[in-house]
Write a protein that holds these residues in place. Structure first.
Motif, PDB file in Angstrom:
ATOM      1  N   THR A 220     -41.984  39.560  21.827  1.00 27.05           N
ATOM      2  CA  THR A 220     -41.272  38.320  21.500  1.00 27.05           C
ATOM      3  C   THR A 220     -40.209  38.578  20.430  1.00 27.05           C
ATOM      4  O   THR A 220     -39.253  37.826  20.320  1.00 27.05           O
ATOM      5  CB  THR A 220     -42.243  37.237  20.973  1.00 27.05           C
ATOM      6  N   GLU A 294     -40.872  30.619  20.071  1.00 26.30           N
ATOM      7  CA  GLU A 294     -41.857  29.854  19.292  1.00 26.30           C
ATOM      8  C   GLU A 294     -41.233  28.615  18.645  1.00 26.30           C
ATOM      9  O   GLU A 294     -41.384  28.354  17.452  1.00 26.30           O
ATOM     10  CB  GLU A 294     -42.515  30.755  18.240  1.00 26.30           C
ATOM     11  N   ASP A 343     -43.643  36.046  25.833  1.00 30.77           N
ATOM     12  CA  ASP A 343     -44.987  36.326  25.367  1.00 30.77           C
ATOM     13  C   ASP A 343     -45.048  37.748  24.832  1.00 30.77           C
ATOM     14  O   ASP A 343     -44.349  38.621  25.334  1.00 30.77           O
ATOM     15  CB  ASP A 343     -45.911  36.213  26.596  1.00 30.77           C
ATOM     16  N   ARG A 344     -45.913  37.955  23.835  1.00 34.52           N
ATOM     17  CA  ARG A 344     -46.177  39.302  23.351  1.00 34.52           C
ATOM     18  C   ARG A 344     -47.395  39.801  24.102  1.00 34.52           C
ATOM     19  O   ARG A 344     -48.500  39.247  23.943  1.00 34.52           O
ATOM     20  CB  ARG A 344     -46.471  39.241  21.845  1.00 34.52           C
ATOM     21  N   HIS A 345     -47.197  40.790  24.949  1.00 31.58           N
ATOM     22  CA  HIS A 345     -48.358  41.221  25.703  1.00 31.58           C
ATOM     23  C   HIS A 345     -48.098  42.563  26.381  1.00 31.58           C
ATOM     24  O   HIS A 345     -47.072  42.774  26.994  1.00 31.58           O
ATOM     25  CB  HIS A 345     -48.741  40.051  26.609  1.00 31.58           C
ATOM     26  N   GLY A 487     -46.307  34.300  29.292  1.00 36.83           N
ATOM     27  CA  GLY A 487     -46.210  33.063  28.527  1.00 36.83           C
ATOM     28  C   GLY A 487     -47.155  32.005  29.005  1.00 36.83           C
ATOM     29  O   GLY A 487     -47.937  32.196  29.899  1.00 36.83           O
TER      30      GLY A 487
END
Ligand code: BG6
Length: 487
Positions: A220, A294, A343-345, A487
């Motif tokens: 992100t 965010e 999304d952070r993933h 997300g």
């Protein structure tokens, strides 16, 4: 504990030292994994004194108790563990390209030494040459001399080869530890255990049963303050031949004959060599435009500091790879990575082919979902299996469920910033989790055609905070597939 040694850190005043190396040493000290005779000698361009450096680093360690966003966070700094490190810190000033620096070093060092190059890549070659010329890489009387090299290791095949040549003129391959910090992540190391220690998985991890594999490293954050580095680099060089290919090797390599470092690394090189050079039709390059992350408005990549207003540097890459070996023939591997995504993933997902018997393929469209095995690496390590079960009720309807495990549910969380194992392994002389020269060169060879093809190619823009460019969706939809949602 690891054998006694001096850790020489080039780039003592730098960010890596503060944010990752010191917390990692602190955690190793807390675990009792450092010898009483362990010590650190920092080298920096800037004048620093032992006391000044100790105070600076103590301040940074303390600041981590307030900063939950840093890689390292602790409620409090344990005075015993930090005291152990603090009193062993020494520092000297030195220009990395001056012979005098290495002469000074030679006067101060005896016994086992790990040289850690926490510096910009342009210093890798000069420092190793300086060490070699000053005789600092000579091993004798049972003492070791090792060099840890950060990434980026080269910017393409030719430069990686040249750097390997430069360093290998000064020492033996076994002395060089090329770091890829993804290999320090717990779940990444666990992939081999999961694959090869489970009779339930091992036999089906191949083209007869696997439809395709997806590897996603989505972030992100934007480029932050790193525009100067990122502009000439881009997402492909920054993430693909190193981090993503390391994930790929873990998930796709053949079983090594043993867990001996060379056996594992042989298989990794074999796998990377089997990657078919990527064609531009199977690749998407994107760049983030302004958007929201965010809930906050964030600028376009082109409006970030040190970035050209007309920059065509990619901040996103999606690739379809083919691996030309019997296990993976016909199985596409889809890789994607990008900054400012929804999304952070970071995860690897193995999608299995449908069960051969079509009992449930009824007229009401009650198709079983394809089974998947998702290996979550960040932010919450664990693994999940997507299965079909019967939905409760009088009728026979299927429901897709997820059965999973989180590391945190089974194991006490070990404090880690991801560098502990790597530092410890280097002191122990175990290079399994480090990259060998041939693997790095094979990785660059696989992406080099794309780097060349992309030299003047445009980028597809995607809004910050989105799942990425629509062209990346099309890369899969044209094969009748889709990425797992972000997300
Ligand atoms: C680094 C890249 O090597 O890895 C960064 O240079 C990237 O651009 C980072 O953000 C990602 O690592 P992690 O551990 O945060 O997923």
């Amino acid at each position: 504990p690891a054998p006694p040694c001096t850790l020489v850190i080039f780039g003592a005043g730098g960010d890596l030292t503060k944010r990752l190396l010191m917390p990692a040493l602190y955690n190793l000290a807390g675990g009792g994994l450092l010898d009483q005779k362990f010590s650190v000698l920092g080298v920096d361009h800037n004048p620093l004194t032992d006391d000044g450096w100790r105070d600076d680093l103590t301040g940074t360690m303390e600041s981590f108790t307030k900063d939950t966003s840093a890689e390292f966070h602790a409620e409090r700094i344990d005075p015993r563990s930090w005291g152990f490190i603090r009193e062993r810190l020494h520092v000297m000033q030195g220009d990395f390209s001056e012979e005098a620096t290495f002469r000074d070093l030679a006067g101060r060092l005896t016994g086992n030494v790990v040289f850690y190059l926490a510096v910009s890549a342009r210093f890798f070659g000069p420092i190793v040459k300086g060490l070699g010329k000053a005789g600092l890489l000579k091993q004798g009387d049972g003492a070791f001399r090792r060099v840890v090299i950060e990434k980026p290791f080269g910017v393409d095949l030719a430069s990686a080869k040249a750097l390997n040549e430069t360093i290998l003129a000064q020492g033996d391959e076994s002395q060089f530890y090329r770091i890829d910090h993804f290999l320090g992540k717990e779940t990444v190391q666990s992939i081999l255990a999961l694959r090869f220690a489970n009779a339930l998985l091992e036999p089906i991890w191949r083209s007869e049963y696997v439809d395709h594999v997806e590897i996603t490293a989505a972030e992100t954050i934007g480029v932050e303050e790193r525009g100067r580095f990122y502009e000439p680099t881009g997402a492909l060089r920054d993430m693909v031949p190193n981090h993503l290919f390391q994930l790929l090797t873990m998930v796709a390599m053949e079983p090594p004959g043993s867990f001996d470092a060379e056996a594992v690394r042989d298989e990794k090189t074999r796998l990377v060599t089997a990657i078919r050079p990527v064609s531009p039709q199977d690749a998407v390059r994107g760049q983030y435009a302004a958007g929201r992350e965010e809930g906050k408005a964030v600028p376009a990549y082109r409006d970030e500091p040190d970035v050209a207003k007309d920059s065509r540097t990619e901040t996103y890459v999606a690739l379809k790879l083919a691996i030309d070996n019997p296990r993976w023939s016909g199985v596409p591997f889809y890789l994607r990575t990008g900054k400012r995504l929804a999304d952070r993933h970071t995860a690897i997902t193995v999608h299995f082919k449908p069960a051969p018997f079509t009992l449930f393929r009824g007229a009401d469209g009650d198709e079983p979902a394809s089974n998947v095995m998702r290996l979550n690496i960040d932010p919450e390590p664990g693994s999940f299996t997507g299965l079909n079960v019967k939905r409760p009720g009088p009728q026979m309807h299927l429901a897709a469920i997820e059965s999973g495990f989180r590391y945190a549910d089974f194991f006490d969380p070990a404090p880690t910033v991801g560098y502990e194992t790597l530092l410890y392994d280097c002191m122990m002389g175990d290079p399994t989790l480090f990259q060998r020269a041939d693997t790095i060169e094979a990785s660059w060879a696989a992406v080099d055609p794309l780097i060349k093809a992309w030299k003047d190619a445009p980028v597809c823009l995607y809004p910050a905070g989105s799942p990425g460019p629509k062209e990346a969706e099309e890369l899969l939809s044209r094969d009748g597939r889709a990425w797992l949602p972000l997300g």
